[in-house]
Scaffold this motif. Sequence first.
Motif, PDB file in Angstrom:
ATOM      1  N   UNK A 217       0.851  -1.044   0.015  1.00  0.00           N
ATOM      2  CA  UNK A 217      -0.180   0.158  -0.077  1.00  0.00           C
ATOM      3  C   UNK A 217       0.830   1.274   0.161  1.00  0.00           C
ATOM      4  N   UNK A 218       0.136   2.410  -0.081  1.00  0.00           N
ATOM      5  CA  UNK A 218       0.784   3.647   0.006  1.00  0.00           C
ATOM      6  C   UNK A 218       0.562   4.191   1.082  1.00  0.00           C
ATOM      7  N   UNK A 219       1.600   5.292   1.548  1.00  0.00           N
ATOM      8  CA  UNK A 219       1.236   6.252   2.685  1.00  0.00           C
ATOM      9  C   UNK A 219       2.196   7.402   2.664  1.00  0.00           C
ATOM     10  N   UNK A 220       1.171   8.541   2.946  1.00  0.00           N
ATOM     11  CA  UNK A 220       2.095   9.909   2.920  1.00  0.00           C
ATOM     12  C   UNK A 220       3.564   9.746   3.781  1.00  0.00           C
ATOM     13  N   UNK A 221       3.387   9.237   4.940  1.00  0.00           N
ATOM     14  CA  UNK A 221       4.447   9.250   5.689  1.00  0.00           C
ATOM     15  C   UNK A 221       4.656   8.051   6.582  1.00  0.00           C
ATOM     16  N   UNK A 222       5.676   7.245   6.735  1.00  0.00           N
ATOM     17  CA  UNK A 222       5.984   6.159   7.596  1.00  0.00           C
ATOM     18  C   UNK A 222       6.923   6.350   8.663  1.00  0.00           C
ATOM     19  N   UNK A 223       6.565   6.005   9.900  1.00  0.00           N
ATOM     20  CA  UNK A 223       7.210   6.068  11.040  1.00  0.00           C
ATOM     21  C   UNK A 223       7.491   4.694  11.754  1.00  0.00           C
ATOM     22  N   UNK A 224       8.746   4.392  11.920  1.00  0.00           N
ATOM     23  CA  UNK A 224       9.168   3.378  12.281  1.00  0.00           C
ATOM     24  C   UNK A 224       9.543   3.389  13.852  1.00  0.00           C
ATOM     25  N   UNK A 225       8.579   2.307  14.665  1.00  0.00           N
ATOM     26  CA  UNK A 225       8.699   2.439  16.298  1.00  0.00           C
ATOM     27  C   UNK A 225       9.012   1.028  16.756  1.00  0.00           C
ATOM     28  N   UNK A 226       9.732   0.381  15.897  1.00  0.00           N
ATOM     29  CA  UNK A 226       9.907  -1.159  16.379  1.00  0.00           C
ATOM     30  C   UNK A 226      10.887  -1.409  17.169  1.00  0.00           C
ATOM     31  N   UNK A 227      11.624  -0.450  17.967  1.00  0.00           N
ATOM     32  CA  UNK A 227      12.678  -0.409  18.841  1.00  0.00           C
ATOM     33  C   UNK A 227      13.910  -1.646  18.599  1.00  0.00           C
ATOM     34  N   UNK A 228      13.927  -2.747  19.152  1.00  0.00           N
ATOM     35  CA  UNK A 228      14.963  -3.564  18.930  1.00  0.00           C
ATOM     36  C   UNK A 228      14.773  -4.310  17.596  1.00  0.00           C
ATOM     37  N   UNK A 229      13.687  -4.158  16.931  1.00  0.00           N
ATOM     38  CA  UNK A 229      13.479  -4.980  15.489  1.00  0.00           C
ATOM     39  C   UNK A 229      13.902  -3.884  14.417  1.00  0.00           C
ATOM     40  N   UNK A 230      14.265  -2.793  14.827  1.00  0.00           N
ATOM     41  CA  UNK A 230      14.558  -1.752  14.001  1.00  0.00           C
ATOM     42  C   UNK A 230      15.530  -1.975  13.143  1.00  0.00           C
ATOM     43  N   UNK A 231      16.654  -2.806  13.483  1.00  0.00           N
ATOM     44  CA  UNK A 231      17.565  -3.071  12.490  1.00  0.00           C
ATOM     45  C   UNK A 231      17.244  -4.124  11.426  1.00  0.00           C
ATOM     46  N   UNK A 232      15.916  -4.640  11.366  1.00  0.00           N
ATOM     47  CA  UNK A 232      15.566  -5.377  10.227  1.00  0.00           C
ATOM     48  C   UNK A 232      15.310  -4.314   8.951  1.00  0.00           C
ATOM     49  N   UNK A 233      14.877  -3.077   9.522  1.00  0.00           N
ATOM     50  CA  UNK A 233      14.294  -2.033   8.414  1.00  0.00           C
ATOM     51  C   UNK A 233      15.178  -0.890   7.928  1.00  0.00           C
ATOM     52  N   UNK A 234      16.139  -0.709   9.090  1.00  0.00           N
ATOM     53  CA  UNK A 234      16.850   0.487   8.940  1.00  0.00           C
ATOM     54  C   UNK A 234      18.301   0.270   9.125  1.00  0.00           C
ATOM     55  N   UNK A 235      19.173   1.134   8.850  1.00  0.00           N
ATOM     56  CA  UNK A 235      20.873   0.877   8.984  1.00  0.00           C
ATOM     57  C   UNK A 235      20.993   1.833   9.996  1.00  0.00           C
ATOM     58  N   UNK A 236      20.555   1.561  11.190  1.00  0.00           N
ATOM     59  CA  UNK A 236      21.066   2.469  12.484  1.00  0.00           C
ATOM     60  C   UNK A 236      21.687   1.717  13.431  1.00  0.00           C
ATOM     61  N   UNK A 237      22.366   2.459  14.593  1.00  0.00           N
ATOM     62  CA  UNK A 237      22.968   1.603  15.481  1.00  0.00           C
ATOM     63  C   UNK A 237      22.206   1.224  16.501  1.00  0.00           C
ATOM     64  N   UNK A 238      21.365   0.065  16.276  1.00  0.00           N
ATOM     65  CA  UNK A 238      20.497  -0.687  17.017  1.00  0.00           C
ATOM     66  C   UNK A 238      20.663  -2.253  17.075  1.00  0.00           C
TER      67      UNK A 238
END
Length: 370
Positions: A217-238
């Motif tokens: 689907x489509x969305x105007x804005x996407x907010x990721x609030x998955x804490x420890x699972x964030x590494x699966x979607x983002x390249x961040x230091x978590x």
Amino acid sequence: MKLSYWEYKTWLSHIDFTIVGSGIVGLNCALQLRAKYPEAKILVLEKGILPQGASTKNAGFACFGSISEILSDLKTHTEEEVYELVEKRWKGIHLLRENLGDKEIGFKNWGGHEVFTEQQEVLFTECLEQIAATNSFLNPIFKGDAFKVHSNTFDFKKVQEEYITNVFESQIDTGKMMSQLLLRAQSSGVILLNSIEVEHFEDLENHVVVKTNEFEFRTKKLIIATNGFGAALLEEEVKPARAQVLITKPIKNLKIKGTFHLDEGYYYFRNIDNRILFGGGRNLDFKAEETSAFGETPLVQNKLEQLLKELILPDYDFEIAYSWSGIMGVGPQKRPIIKQVSNRVYCGIRMGGMGIAIGSIIGKELADLV
């Protein structure tokens, strides 16, 4: 899954904000967005049948950091950073109480005690010597002295004769808190869909394309609030960090009351419903517990039971009722990651095991950022 016209039209079209994760941060963000944008269409996606991760798995500590944790943090963070961390936890707890109410979250200010084993005499002495300085350092936050010496009134064995108590630390009922957040989000018109896992997203010029395990689907804005699972979607230091927990059956005449930290916070326990909830042991095998897979291991569970028998409940007959695990988000720094990732994508992750304390305020900051 092939969706009908009605399903797409009602739930998945013209979405203003999509939040990934229905935990403390995600739901607080949704409620803040609803307050800011009363007419917006807000969708929350949750991969579990209940809020998965840590929000419904935690021990229910409304804490700000034991004295040994604060002293340890001062060795790896600046004084300003440690002060800001404790202040954010303090403000976060107050925001949680203000938003939901003490009765609705089972809030009890029974104090939090750091217990030191017989082998930790050096650490105990160091912490004793730093009580006055630490109280002075944190006094502007608490408007009073947080730490004091407390005698071993709960008759724990094989420990130092005194605890160091944080008089402001409290406990809540995790289930009540999350139930209230879910109820308020749904009552405000936020759409919640469970058992939906986001697999991929693409930030395009005018929208974000989101691919899940069931639909796209489509969305105007996407907010990721998955804490420890964030590494699966983002390249961040978590990184994910599994926490194993068990709880006893009800214990007759249980006198233990409050929240407790043991072995520099690697173990923690509390009373709830005439039971003892006990968790920790990640330090027994950090690598094995650096996982997003739920489950319990004999190494950790056996150690928890041993400590219950020898230190915490040596004078009680008890049985284990059941055990579980949760997934925290940790990293090289304890400061949460709250940022705009790309043009239309944002994240609020890496709670560092302090989700209850800071989840409400991180959700608010995330909504303000969007």
